[in-house]
Structure formats: structure tokens, C-alpha cells
Design an enzyme around this catalytic site. Structure first.
Site, PDB file in Angstrom:
ATOM      1  CG  HIS A  70     -20.594 -42.091 -94.478  1.00 35.86           C
ATOM      2  ND1 HIS A  70     -19.768 -41.836 -95.548  1.00 35.86           N
ATOM      3  CD2 HIS A  70     -21.059 -40.887 -94.080  1.00 35.86           C
ATOM      4  CE1 HIS A  70     -19.726 -40.536 -95.779  1.00 35.86           C
ATOM      5  NE2 HIS A  70     -20.499 -39.927 -94.896  1.00 35.86           N
ATOM      6  NE  ARG A  72     -17.763 -46.017 -91.994  1.00 31.57           N
ATOM      7  CZ  ARG A  72     -17.368 -44.795 -92.312  1.00 31.57           C
ATOM      8  NH1 ARG A  72     -17.077 -44.491 -93.577  1.00 31.57           N
ATOM      9  NH2 ARG A  72     -17.224 -43.882 -91.397  1.00 31.57           N
ATOM     10  CG  HIS A 240     -21.424 -32.493 -94.214  1.00 33.34           C
ATOM     11  ND1 HIS A 240     -20.595 -31.615 -94.880  1.00 33.34           N
ATOM     12  CD2 HIS A 240     -20.995 -33.724 -94.561  1.00 33.34           C
ATOM     13  CE1 HIS A 240     -19.714 -32.302 -95.576  1.00 33.34           C
ATOM     14  NE2 HIS A 240     -19.936 -33.576 -95.416  1.00 33.34           N
ATOM     15  CG  ASP A 352     -21.963 -36.865 -92.136  1.00 32.85           C
ATOM     16  OD1 ASP A 352     -21.630 -37.912 -92.725  1.00 32.85           O
ATOM     17  OD2 ASP A 352     -21.169 -35.927 -91.953  1.00 32.85           O
ATOM     18  N   GLY A 371     -16.063 -38.571 -87.430  1.00 32.37           N
ATOM     19  CA  GLY A 371     -17.382 -39.156 -87.640  1.00 32.37           C
ATOM     20  C   GLY A 371     -18.124 -39.449 -86.348  1.00 32.37           C
TER      21      GLY A 371
END
Lengths: 496, 318
Positions: A70, A72, A240, A352, A371
Site C-alpha cells: 500500500h 498511499r 495475506h 502487505d 497495518g
């Protein structure tokens, strides 16, 4: 510029090679791989345009491919940008990041996918490949224009963070993606079983009074999606995987020929729900307010037997750095995940990587954004399996390179001459202390602060350019620059 | 400085009261002894001693509470502390201020002890990381309510003379109950044998509980487990449980899990009936049982002040 990477242990899973040798890189490509056991080879040409990188004692491998990060950007640049994420990736040995579409706006149309690639082209130091959303706004209702998204460079589809609750929508997504020959990367969560969740549903959640996220919430959805993949003939990739039950479902599906692949994160492979319980002694102690990291203490460790020390001794109970989705599970699940990696049920290790700002984490446990910022600790954490004798080093490298390439249906990155020079050099035994303040990522959210790990990336090369170098790793002395190949074979005495 | 300083020094002075899981039987004993002295103070004409003069206690309540807040307030005042009450309603919390900022503000204002009630499990642990004084957990989510457990232990010991060897049955919505969890720590540490009795939807898998409390008994048969009990503690049933679909009806719950006079009659003759309040009379406990001679519900409330005084005294390091 030419680089001669010398005397490293070359691990190239795609070619089933593990040997000591040299790698010559020129114009962004691998031009020659020299097995030092082969004395008939001609010496590699050395001149003032060639930088020698001394990789003695380190592993040379194809750059890692991360299926799940991720970043962002666009939309939440205070948490991370493509620039910072790719720098973190380089420091973690990754030369390609597949980025999840849960940006703002989400990657649900070609324009956003193109924008992500454009930003990556300008400011990214490693490769970025976007993953498109399955549904518009990741809302689970209307399919995105998948064909156009593939045209714009998307390598798969996911509503990551959200499960596609409606089975009919998921069925259509799988069928449509099959036409395009790209995987649907499923976040498997039956959200009616995880409402208000705090952590894994088990002994620790009962003790801490946190609402549970049952293993069954993941497994129910994995089972549903496998059935839909079987029906449509599509390629389903499970993101995941975190429970023993999911591993069993995927293993059985693979055995009967369903096109299913799976990934696991380094933290689900190594940490458990005990990390949420943390260390009570830290709040029992008299004195000033406890510190958030225990670096001072960890620094005193002698560095021996590091993996067995991976215990949550430095975290107080309810530390929000341990909050991740899916949640950290039990020892039983960890063992099953490792077995799944070993027997090929799980194809890849994916980070992840989920950077969060301090504000999102400095709050009550259940209110904290889930996270872990994981790009820079992924290898060190995964290597604990090698140091504990659970996994072979070559197999581990394969799970970061060959495995994820297979998921994307492409030939694995390799060090074969002519291949792009995406290369990682890591020292599997080098001990270090995790210090989030030194992360390239803006996300400092890790439960590993102050922990000692063994094994770290020393140098990463992407398209033949050095994009990360630890200190002045591999810088050769003048003498070595001129050293003959024979000296290389016999072991140079000229290292710094 | 080593962050775990004090981890191995069991005799170090206690700083926070977050749960009973880090209390030794000896420490609990000492607190119950002190509480007896405090109860004597409360029986005097002038119910005040100067122990905490000049200290500031902030009662920080992020969740509705009447008895616990007033009990802490009276306890602080009986020890001559400055007591300030802070409730989430109308405070900076409603303007979006974080818990950490609130704690820092109270720190800056000179608070010595924070008494904290919060709807989120674990919130006091967060506060304890930022507050330089002492944090007392006055109930956090489903997790813990250590002062309630201490006052329950005190009440039982005052009435029955001992805790060790007693059969304690806790009935009701165990899953969502902080009172049940803290009492589990307290009673098992002091040598009682504890039985939890609840419908399966309000407790969860037995193995999850036994991992932490291996000697516990878990059942859904109240009539059976109540036989010979020395203490029956029933818990408040929130109406939300019905809305969440955890129970078919209040009627069925009351029929199988309500504390009736007939059921109390199966327990030991000296059996105490307890309830942490507030009660739903006619649901988890029948009105006649609540006011019967075996009920110690009002005594629990009264003892709460003495027990909280004992804790405040202990934390002040006197």
C-alpha cells in the site's frame, strides 16, 4: 556504467542455481555470470568504467517482487508517497512493487492507473505495477473497466481492505478477469463475523476483552472464493493468508486443480496474538512513563541466538503496532503457514506494507488503523525461518522472486545473461536492531521496534542502477579494482 | 535505563492499578487489610483523614457511571485529596481531542492520580504510557474492573471469613463483562474455585478461557452448578445483546439463567448473592432475591469506598 559484483553466493531460483561467483552488469542488463568453480572462463574485462562491488559473504539474488504493498499515493501522501515507498522497497531488497488500489481516489479507472505509473516513472526508484480495483470505489457493486485497466498496466485486481461481499459480483469479477488472464487478488473476510473486531478471536482476545476476528471469518470467504474460482476457471489469488484452515482449503483446492495461488506476510509467518498481550512487566514497573521502544536494552544483546528471542518483550499490552488485518494469529496457525510455504501451497511472501501515520496509531487499540510498515523488515523477519531451520535459504529467496512471478503469470526474474539487472545483495547473517526512525518509509508503525533481527539488505540494483546501498558496502580498494580473476578465486586479501 | 527495570523487582512499589493480573495474593491481602481500617474511618462521625492532602485525583469518565464515580470521589475526599471530575460529555473529547492529548493536558494541570473509565478495552494501558503519575482503571471495555473485584473480595471475606476454598459461581453475560474477568483473577489468585455459567453466545469457546485460567469450570447449566455454591455473582444483561441476536428473548434468558429464590435454595445455606449493579430486576435477578438476607448487593456498594481508599492510600506511597 558497468558493475562487477564479485565473490557473492549467487542464488537464482529460476535457474536452480546456488553457487559462488561474479555477476557483470552493463547498460541495465546482466551480461555475464561467472561461476568461480569454472576455471575455463575468460577473465571479465576490467577498466575505469567498471565499478567492482565486493559481495563476499553476501547473497546475490534477483530483485524481490512484492505482490502486495500500500503506497498511499495518490490521496494520503502524509502516510506514504510512491517516492518514499519505493525507497523503502529498495532498502528491503524489492525491485518491483505491485501496489494496491485503496488510494484516494482508488485505482478503479485507467486514468488513475496511468497517474500512478507516471508518478512512479518520475519519482520511484524501483518498478511499480498497479493492481486495479475489482469494483468502482472498491464498494463491491459495479465491476471496473478491467480490460482498459489491464491496457493501462494493471497486473491484477483486488478490492484489498474490503472483501467483495456479494458472491454474484465476485463470480462475475472472476469470470471477467479470466477473459483477460489476470488474477483476482482476494481479501478474504466475512465482515459479518468481524464487526467491531480488535484482534484474533482466541485465548488472548478473551483475556484482553477485545472483540475477536475469528479464523472462520477468513476461511468462510476463502472457501467461497475457491468455489467461485472452480466454477469460473479463473485465477484466484488469496491475499495475506493467516490461518491454518485457509492453508488446508488452498492445499485441497490446488490438489484438485483449481487455479488458486496464495501469499503470506512476514509478520503472519513469525508473530502471534501473544504480541498484543505484550509484556505486563512494562506497566508494572515503577518510575517514569514507559518508553515506546526498547532500543537501549536490545543494543546490549550479544547477538547470539537471535531468532529465538523474537518475543514481545519490548511492547506493553495493547500496543497498536500489533494491530493488523487480518490479525496476528496463533502458534498453530504460524506453523501451518510455514508448512504451507514449504509444500508449495503458499506461493509467495508479500509484504502487505501498510504505512500509517502516528495519529492513526496513537490511540485506543480498537480505534487504531490496522497495518504494519513492513517493506524494510520483511527479509529480516522472513530470515528467522531460515535461522530456525524451518526453511532453506534458496526456497526463501524463491518465495520473494520466482513465487510471486508465477502468481502474475510471468517468467521469474533471473540473473541469466540478458535479463534486466534487478539485483539484491543481502547478508543473511548480519545482525541489526530495528529502528523505525531510520526507515525510508513514512510509516513507522512496526511492532518490531528495538528487536534484533539477523540478515539485512546491503545493496539493491534496479535496471542496472544502484538504488540502495548500506553504508559503503562492497566498495573495493584500489588493489581489488585491479585484481585478477584468479585472486578472486583464491580469496582476495584486499577487502577493507 | 532499562525499560524493564522493576520487572524482576517484585517488591517495587505499585504504580498503576490496571487489572488484578499482576497482583500477588499477598498484595491483595494487604489491600483488604487496609480496606478494613478504612471502613472503620468511614464509620466515624468525621469521615476524613488527612492522608492525601495536597494531592490531586482526576476522575476521568468516558462512559456513564454513577456508583463507581461517586465511590471514587468519596474515597478521594475521605483522604482529603483534591478531587476533580471529568466526563466526556461536553469535554474536549467531543471536539476530537485524542485520549493521549487529554492525558497530557491533565498531566500539565498537575494531576497525581488518574481514575479512568473508558468504553475501550486497554485504554488505561495507553494512558499509563503517557501519564507520569498513577492510573487506576475504573473499568475498561470488556477487559477489567479491578476495584470492583477487590471490593467483591473484601465483601466476601468480611462475610464468610475467608476466600480460599470457596465455590464461586459467576452467572450471565461473561463475554462482555469486565467484572467477570477481574473477579476471575482475584478469586482464583486467592484460592477460590470459580465456575462461569452462561449461554454459549455470551461466553465463547471454553478453551479460550482455560488457556489463561486452567482450573476454571465452565457450564451453561445453572441449576447444576449452583448446588453447594458459597457465592453467586450475577451480571447485568444489556439489552443490546438481544438486538445483536445473541439471545432469543429476555424471557428465555430469565427462565434459564435468572437468579431465583428456588435456585438460591440449592446453594449453601450461607451463600452470598452479589451483583455489581446496576440491576435489571426481574431479568438476571428476581426482586425478592435482591433484597433477601443473603443479598450483599448494598454492602458491595458501601465497601467500594473503603476499598478504593485503601488503593489510593497504597498508590500514594504512604
Amino acid at each position: 556504467m558497468r558493475y562487477l559484483i564479485k565473490n557473492g553466493s549467487i542464488i537464482d531460483p529460476a535457474r536452480r542455481v546456488a553457487t559462488v561467483g561474479n555477476v557483470l552488469v552493463e547498460d541495465g542488463k546482466v551480461v555475464q555470470v561467472i561461476d568461480l568453480a569454472d576455471l575455463t572462463l575468460t577473465p571479465e574485462p576490467l577498466d575505469e568504467h567498471t565499478e567492482v562491488i565486493n559481495a563476499r559473504g553476501a547473497v546475490i539474488a534477483p530483485g524481490f517482487l512484492d505482490l502486495h504493498a500500500h503506497v498511499r499515493e495518490p490521496g494520503e501522501e502524509h502516510k506514504e508517497t510512491i517516492e518514499t515507498a519505493t525507497k523503502a522497497a529498495a532498502a528491503g531488497g524489492f525491485t518491483t512493487l505491485c501496489v494496491m488500489p485503496d488510494t484516494r481516489p482508488s485505482i478503479d479507472c485507467a486514468a488513475v492507473a496511468r497517474q500512478v505509473r507516471e508518478i512512479a516513472r518520475r519519482r520511484g526508484v524501483v518498478r511499480i505495477e498497479p493492481i486495479g480495483a475489482i469494483t468502482l470505489g472498491r464498494a463491491g457493486q459495479t465491476l471496473t473497466e478491467m480490460a482498459e485497466l489491464v491496457e493501462a498496466g494493471c497486473v491484477g485486481f483486488s478490492d484489498e481492505g474490503n472483501a467483495v461481499a456479494d458472491a454474484a459480483v465476485m463470480r462475475n469479477a472472476l469470470a471477467y478477469a479470466a477473459m483477460l488472464d489476470v488474477p483476482i487478488m482476494a481479501h478474504c473476510e466475512e465482515t459479518r463475523l468481524t464487526r467491531g473486531w480488535g484482534m484474533h478471536d482466541g485465548a488472548v482476545s478473551i483475556r484482553l476483552g477485545l472483540p475477536g476476528y475469528p479464523a472462520a471469518a477468513e476461511e468462510a470467504m476463502v472457501a467461497r472464493d475457491i468455489a467461485l474460482a472452480e466454477m469460473t476457471g479463473a485465477h484466484l489469488h488469496i491475499c495475506h493468508v493467516s490461518t491454518a484452515g485457509s492453508v488446508a482449503l488452498i492445499r485441497a483446492a490446488k490438489a484438485r486443480g483449481v487455479r488458486v495461488t496464495a501469499e503470506v506476510t512476514p509478520h503472519h509467518l513469525t508473530l502471534t496474538d501473544q504480541w498484543v498481550l505484550g509484556n505486563l512487566a512494562l506497566v508494572r514497573a515503577e518510575g517514569k512513563a514507559i518508553q515506546r521502544s526498547g532500543r537501549d536494552r536490545a543494543e546490549d544483546d550479544d547477538g547470539l541466538d537471535l531468532p529465538s528471542r523474537l518475543k514481545p518483550t519490548l511492547l506493553p499490552p495493547y500496543h497498536t503496532s500489533t494491530r493488523v488485518r487480518p490479525p496476528l494469529r496463533t502458534e498453530h496457525d504460524v506453523e501451518a503457514l510455514i508448512e504451507g510455504l514449504r509444500d508449495g501451497t503458499i506461493d509467495a511472501i508479500a509484504s502487505d506494507h501498510e504505512p500509517q501515520s502516528a495519529v492513526d496509531k496513537e490511540c485506543e487499540y480498537r480505534l487504531a488503523a490496522p497495518g504494519i510498515s513492513s517493506l524494510e523488515t520483511a527479509l529480516g523477519l522472513a530470515l528467522t525461518l531460515v535461522h530456525r531451520g524451518k526453511l532453506d535459504l534458496v526456497d526463501l529467496v524463491a518465495k520473494f522472486t520466482e513465487g510471486p512471478a508465477t502468481v502474475l503469470g510471468r517468467a521469474p526474474a533471473t540473473l541469466r545473461p540478458g535479463s534486466p539487472a534487478d539485483i539484491v545483495i543481502f547478508d543473511p547473517d548480519s545482525p541489526w536492531t530495528v529502528d523505525p526512525a531510520k526507515f525510508f518509509s513514512k510509516g513507522r508503525n512496526t511492532p518490531l521496534a528495538g528487536q534484533r533481527l539477523k540478515g539485512q539488505v546491503m545493496l539493491t540494483m534496479c535496471r542496472g542502477q544502484i538504488v540502495f546501498r548500506r553504508g559503503n558496502f562492497g566498495v573495493a580498494t584500489g588493489a581489488l579494482q585491479q585484481a585478477s580473476r584468479l585472486e578472486g578465486i583464491l580469496g582476495s586479501e584486499h577487502e577493507e | 535505563m532499562s525499560v524493564s527495570a522493576g520487572a524482576g523487582t517484585a517488591r517495587s512499589r505499585r504504580r498503576h492499578v490496571l487489572d488484578l493480573d499482576d497482583f500477588s495474593p499477598q498484595e491483595i491481602d494487604e489491600i483488604l487489610e487496609t480496606a478494613a481500617s478504612m471502613k472503620e474511618v468511614l464509620g466515624r462521625a468525621i469521615k476524613q483523614v488527612p492522608t492525601l492532602r495536597g494531592k490531586t485525583i482526576v476522575n476521568m469518565f468516558f462512559e456513564e457511571s454513577t456508583r463507581t464515580r461517586i465511590s471514587f470521589e468519596l474515597a478521594g475526599k475521605a483522604l482529603s485529596a483534591n478531587v476533580v471530575n471529568f466526563t466526556a460529555r461536553g469535554s474536549s473529547v467531543e471536539k476530537g481531542e485524542s485520549l493521549v492529548d487529554t492525558v497530557r493536558t491533565l498531566q500539565a494541570l498537575g494531576a497525581d492520580i488518574l481514575v479512568m473509565r473508558h468504553s475501550e478495552s486497554g485504554a488505561p494501558y495507553l494512558a499509563a504510557q503517557y501519564f507520569h503519575g498513577s492510573v487506576i482503571n475504573a473499568g475498561d471495555g470488556r477487559h477489567a474492573h479491578p476495584t470492583q473485584a477487590l471490593l467483591d473480595l473484601f465483601t466476601v471475606r468480611q462475610r464468610l471469613g475467608r476466600i480460599e476454598g470457596l465455590k464461586v459461581v459467576i452467572v450471565g453475560d461473561i463475554l462482555h463483562s469486565r467484572v467477570a474477568r477481574s473477579n476471575l483473577w482475584g478469586f482464583t489468585r486467592m484460592g477460590a474455585s470459580v465456575t462461569l455459567c452462561a449461554p454459549h453466545t455470551l461466553i465463547g469457546p471454553e478453551s479460550f478461557w482455560k488457556a489463561t485460567w486452567p482450573h476454571l469450570t465452565i457450564t451453561s447449566n445453572l441449576d447444576e452448578c449452583i448446588t453447594g455454591a458459597d457465592v453467586i455473582m450475577t451480571l447485568r444483561l444489556q439489552r443490546e445483546r438481544m438486538e445483536a441476536g445473541l439471545l432469543p428473548s429476555l424471557r428465555e434468558y430469565t427462565r434459564f439463567f435468572g437468579i431465583t429464590a428456588e435456585r438460591v435454595a440449592r446453594a449453601a445455606p450461607h451463600c452470598l448473592v452479589m451483583h455489581p449493579g446496576p440491576m435489571n430486576e426481574g431479568v438476571e435477578i428476581m426482586p425478592d432475591v435482591a433484597v433477601s438476607a443473603q443479598s450483599v448487593i448494598e454492602e458491595q456498594v458501601a465497601n467500594g469506598v473503603a476499598v478504593r481508599m485503601a488503593l489510593l492510600y497504597r498508590l500514594s506511597g504512604e
